[in-house]
Design a protein around this motif. Sequence first.
Motif, PDB file in Angstrom:
ATOM      1  N   GLY A 127       0.794  -1.215   0.000  1.00  0.00           N
ATOM      2  CA  GLY A 127       0.000   0.000   0.000  1.00  0.00           C
ATOM      3  C   GLY A 127       0.822   1.259   0.000  1.00  0.00           C
ATOM      4  N   ASN A 128       2.010   1.180   0.622  1.00  0.00           N
ATOM      5  CA  ASN A 128       2.880   2.353   0.643  1.00  0.00           C
ATOM      6  C   ASN A 128       3.266   2.787  -0.760  1.00  0.00           C
ATOM      7  OD1 ASN A 128       2.773   2.073   3.391  1.00  0.00           O
ATOM      8  ND2 ASN A 128       4.826   1.232   3.612  1.00  0.00           N
ATOM      9  N   GLU A 129       3.640   1.824  -1.600  1.00  0.00           N
ATOM     10  CA  GLU A 129       4.040   2.159  -2.964  1.00  0.00           C
ATOM     11  C   GLU A 129       2.867   2.707  -3.769  1.00  0.00           C
ATOM     12  OE1 GLU A 129       7.750  -0.976  -3.556  1.00  0.00           O
ATOM     13  OE2 GLU A 129       5.961  -1.179  -4.794  1.00  0.00           O
ATOM     14  N   ALA A 130       1.684   2.159  -3.539  1.00  0.00           N
ATOM     15  CA  ALA A 130       0.503   2.620  -4.275  1.00  0.00           C
ATOM     16  C   ALA A 130       0.168   4.066  -3.924  1.00  0.00           C
ATOM     17  CB  ALA A 130      -0.682   1.710  -3.983  1.00  0.00           C
ATOM     18  N   VAL A 131       0.183   4.387  -2.630  1.00  0.00           N
ATOM     19  CA  VAL A 131      -0.149   5.753  -2.203  1.00  0.00           C
ATOM     20  C   VAL A 131       0.974   6.715  -2.570  1.00  0.00           C
ATOM     21  CG1 VAL A 131      -0.767   7.215  -0.248  1.00  0.00           C
ATOM     22  CG2 VAL A 131      -1.653   4.897  -0.367  1.00  0.00           C
ATOM     23  N   THR A 132       2.212   6.238  -2.572  1.00  0.00           N
ATOM     24  CA  THR A 132       3.334   7.073  -2.988  1.00  0.00           C
ATOM     25  C   THR A 132       3.143   7.550  -4.430  1.00  0.00           C
ATOM     26  OG1 THR A 132       4.910   6.055  -1.476  1.00  0.00           O
ATOM     27  CG2 THR A 132       5.819   7.091  -3.443  1.00  0.00           C
ATOM     28  N   GLU A 133       2.604   6.688  -5.284  1.00  0.00           N
ATOM     29  CA  GLU A 133       2.318   7.079  -6.667  1.00  0.00           C
ATOM     30  C   GLU A 133       1.357   8.264  -6.692  1.00  0.00           C
ATOM     31  OE1 GLU A 133       3.384   7.022 -10.012  1.00  0.00           O
ATOM     32  OE2 GLU A 133       2.958   4.858 -10.184  1.00  0.00           O
ATOM     33  N   LEU A 134       0.352   8.223  -5.826  1.00  0.00           N
ATOM     34  CA  LEU A 134      -0.633   9.303  -5.762  1.00  0.00           C
ATOM     35  C   LEU A 134      -0.004  10.582  -5.230  1.00  0.00           C
ATOM     36  CD1 LEU A 134      -3.582  10.261  -6.005  1.00  0.00           C
ATOM     37  CD2 LEU A 134      -3.927   9.443  -3.654  1.00  0.00           C
ATOM     38  N   VAL A 135       0.759  10.465  -4.145  1.00  0.00           N
ATOM     39  CA  VAL A 135       1.416  11.643  -3.583  1.00  0.00           C
ATOM     40  C   VAL A 135       2.352  12.265  -4.623  1.00  0.00           C
ATOM     41  CG1 VAL A 135       3.001  12.471  -1.794  1.00  0.00           C
ATOM     42  CG2 VAL A 135       1.249  10.782  -1.216  1.00  0.00           C
ATOM     43  N   GLY A 136       3.000  11.410  -5.400  1.00  0.00           N
ATOM     44  CA  GLY A 136       3.898  11.901  -6.432  1.00  0.00           C
ATOM     45  C   GLY A 136       3.199  12.753  -7.476  1.00  0.00           C
ATOM     46  N   VAL A 137       1.922  12.449  -7.751  1.00  0.00           N
ATOM     47  CA  VAL A 137       1.159  13.257  -8.707  1.00  0.00           C
ATOM     48  C   VAL A 137       1.107  14.709  -8.235  1.00  0.00           C
ATOM     49  CG1 VAL A 137      -1.121  13.696  -9.695  1.00  0.00           C
ATOM     50  CG2 VAL A 137      -0.256  11.350  -9.547  1.00  0.00           C
ATOM     51  N   PHE A 138       0.774  14.905  -6.973  1.00  0.00           N
ATOM     52  CA  PHE A 138       0.638  16.268  -6.458  1.00  0.00           C
ATOM     53  C   PHE A 138       1.979  16.999  -6.463  1.00  0.00           C
ATOM     54  CE2 PHE A 138      -2.649  13.745  -4.111  1.00  0.00           C
ATOM     55  CZ  PHE A 138      -3.716  14.195  -4.867  1.00  0.00           C
ATOM     56  N   ILE A 139       3.036  16.318  -6.045  1.00  0.00           N
ATOM     57  CA  ILE A 139       4.354  16.946  -6.011  1.00  0.00           C
ATOM     58  C   ILE A 139       4.844  17.267  -7.423  1.00  0.00           C
ATOM     59  CG2 ILE A 139       6.775  16.634  -5.378  1.00  0.00           C
ATOM     60  CD1 ILE A 139       5.819  14.809  -3.097  1.00  0.00           C
ATOM     61  N   ASN A 140       4.816  16.269  -8.279  1.00  0.00           N
ATOM     62  CA  ASN A 140       5.356  16.442  -9.636  1.00  0.00           C
ATOM     63  C   ASN A 140       4.571  17.442 -10.461  1.00  0.00           C
ATOM     64  OD1 ASN A 140       7.207  14.496  -8.993  1.00  0.00           O
ATOM     65  ND2 ASN A 140       6.285  12.877 -10.207  1.00  0.00           N
ATOM     66  N   GLU A 141       3.239  17.352 -10.397  1.00  0.00           N
ATOM     67  CA  GLU A 141       2.430  18.217 -11.268  1.00  0.00           C
ATOM     68  C   GLU A 141       2.452  19.664 -10.821  1.00  0.00           C
ATOM     69  OE1 GLU A 141       1.520  17.006 -14.142  1.00  0.00           O
ATOM     70  OE2 GLU A 141       2.469  15.185 -13.377  1.00  0.00           O
ATOM     71  N   LEU A 142       2.521  19.903  -9.521  1.00  0.00           N
ATOM     72  CA  LEU A 142       2.642  21.284  -9.056  1.00  0.00           C
ATOM     73  C   LEU A 142       3.975  21.876  -9.511  1.00  0.00           C
ATOM     74  CD1 LEU A 142       1.102  21.047  -5.486  1.00  0.00           C
ATOM     75  CD2 LEU A 142       0.268  22.474  -7.363  1.00  0.00           C
ATOM     76  N   GLU A 143       5.040  21.071  -9.451  1.00  0.00           N
ATOM     77  CA  GLU A 143       6.328  21.550  -9.939  1.00  0.00           C
ATOM     78  C   GLU A 143       6.291  21.775 -11.447  1.00  0.00           C
ATOM     79  OE1 GLU A 143       9.669  19.248  -8.800  1.00  0.00           O
ATOM     80  OE2 GLU A 143       9.373  19.553  -6.646  1.00  0.00           O
ATOM     81  N   MET A 144       5.591  20.905 -12.151  1.00  0.00           N
ATOM     82  CA  MET A 144       5.480  21.055 -13.604  1.00  0.00           C
ATOM     83  C   MET A 144       4.766  22.365 -13.949  1.00  0.00           C
ATOM     84  SD  MET A 144       3.124  20.790 -16.305  1.00  0.00           S
ATOM     85  CE  MET A 144       1.805  19.677 -15.793  1.00  0.00           C
ATOM     86  N   VAL A 145       3.661  22.641 -13.275  1.00  0.00           N
ATOM     87  CA  VAL A 145       2.917  23.875 -13.538  1.00  0.00           C
ATOM     88  C   VAL A 145       3.786  25.095 -13.243  1.00  0.00           C
ATOM     89  CG1 VAL A 145       0.976  25.299 -12.790  1.00  0.00           C
ATOM     90  CG2 VAL A 145       0.645  22.853 -13.175  1.00  0.00           C
ATOM     91  N   ARG A 146       4.466  25.049 -12.106  1.00  0.00           N
ATOM     92  CA  ARG A 146       5.266  26.204 -11.694  1.00  0.00           C
ATOM     93  C   ARG A 146       6.533  26.372 -12.533  1.00  0.00           C
ATOM     94  NH1 ARG A 146       8.202  25.365  -6.185  1.00  0.00           N
ATOM     95  NH2 ARG A 146       9.470  24.111  -7.614  1.00  0.00           N
TER      96      ARG A 146
END
Length: 359
Positions: free
Chosen positions: A212-231
């Motif tokens: 479950g840790n790896e699965a949720v990490t994928e989700l958390v990564g969306v927020f981190i990566n995409e916010l950096e991408m936008v900025r």
Amino acid sequence: MLKRSLLVLVLPLALLGISPASASVKASDIIQRAVEGFVRPAYAGLHDHAQALAKAMHKLCEAPSQAGLDAARVEFSATVYAWSSAEIIGFGPIKENNRLERMLYWPDRKGLGLKQVQAVLAARDALATDPAQLAGKSIAMQGLGALEFVLYGDGADALAGKDDPYRCAYGAAVAGNIETIAGEVADAWNKPDGFAALWANPGPQNPLYRDGNEAVTELVGVFINELEMVRDVRLKGFLGAKPDADKPKQAIYWRSQNTTNSLAGNLAGIDALFQVSKLGDALPEDARWMAQSIHIQLTNGVSTAKSVQGPIDKALADPALREKLEHLRLITSSLSTLVGTRLTAEFGLTAGFSSLDGD
């Protein structure tokens, strides 16, 4: 082209506030909400808009007119917004068969994609007017960037008349290709035994998510990566530290005046995903304010982006509008800190990665 490097996070069970025995179950709940509440609807919505765009293009080609061209452009903008929301899920089915790059070849700093689109319009390659044949050609010739040039680039006004039927036929093929890609991705996310099942059901035998840790990490990564991408990629790519450093023609979708429409779609998608997944509910009670703050700032970001209308070069030249873009940059920076540093710290995440790596 933008490359997303591997996200390396160590996600402890403290994130979910539960015992090891039930960790994967709780993670499954979070991921299932994300898939059912956002991912599937987002890609289904994209497919719907892509279908409408393809129909509008075919109608324009059959009966060229200014009204038909205007209608196709409206559908293009709607599809851009739908894609901008869905594209934050840049893994899974969209990564297969080069779909992500075929849907949007960007950034194109050296203009290679533009040159290919201009070349095919000049050569009038008959194969490029067949969506099936086009799908096998260069990725730069078959997505939203190519269609934007067809609809808004030099010579686009000819689409309102009968002088350039090839341009319209090629544009219709590109729209058909976009529709096909969107449909394939939507179908793949809906398969009972497809990627969604792998993501939502982690385990020792799962080839992608062992727990479950790896699965949720994928989700958390969306927020981190995409916010950096936008900025860092989308916004700072054209908004300089000072006005004389602005690069309006480096802005995504600048020809169609969809730059801020796209940014709004990105942030709206991030907000919707964060809300439906209820990831914030896993925060300690005294840190729940973060979830509300993230929602408020994302909402403000969407509103700010939507408030900047018209050509991006004129917006940058207008002090009042440029100030709004500066405000948007501050919002995205604040969100990146809040999510990438404070939220992850509350969850006990260890981040040792560069989430975005551009060439």
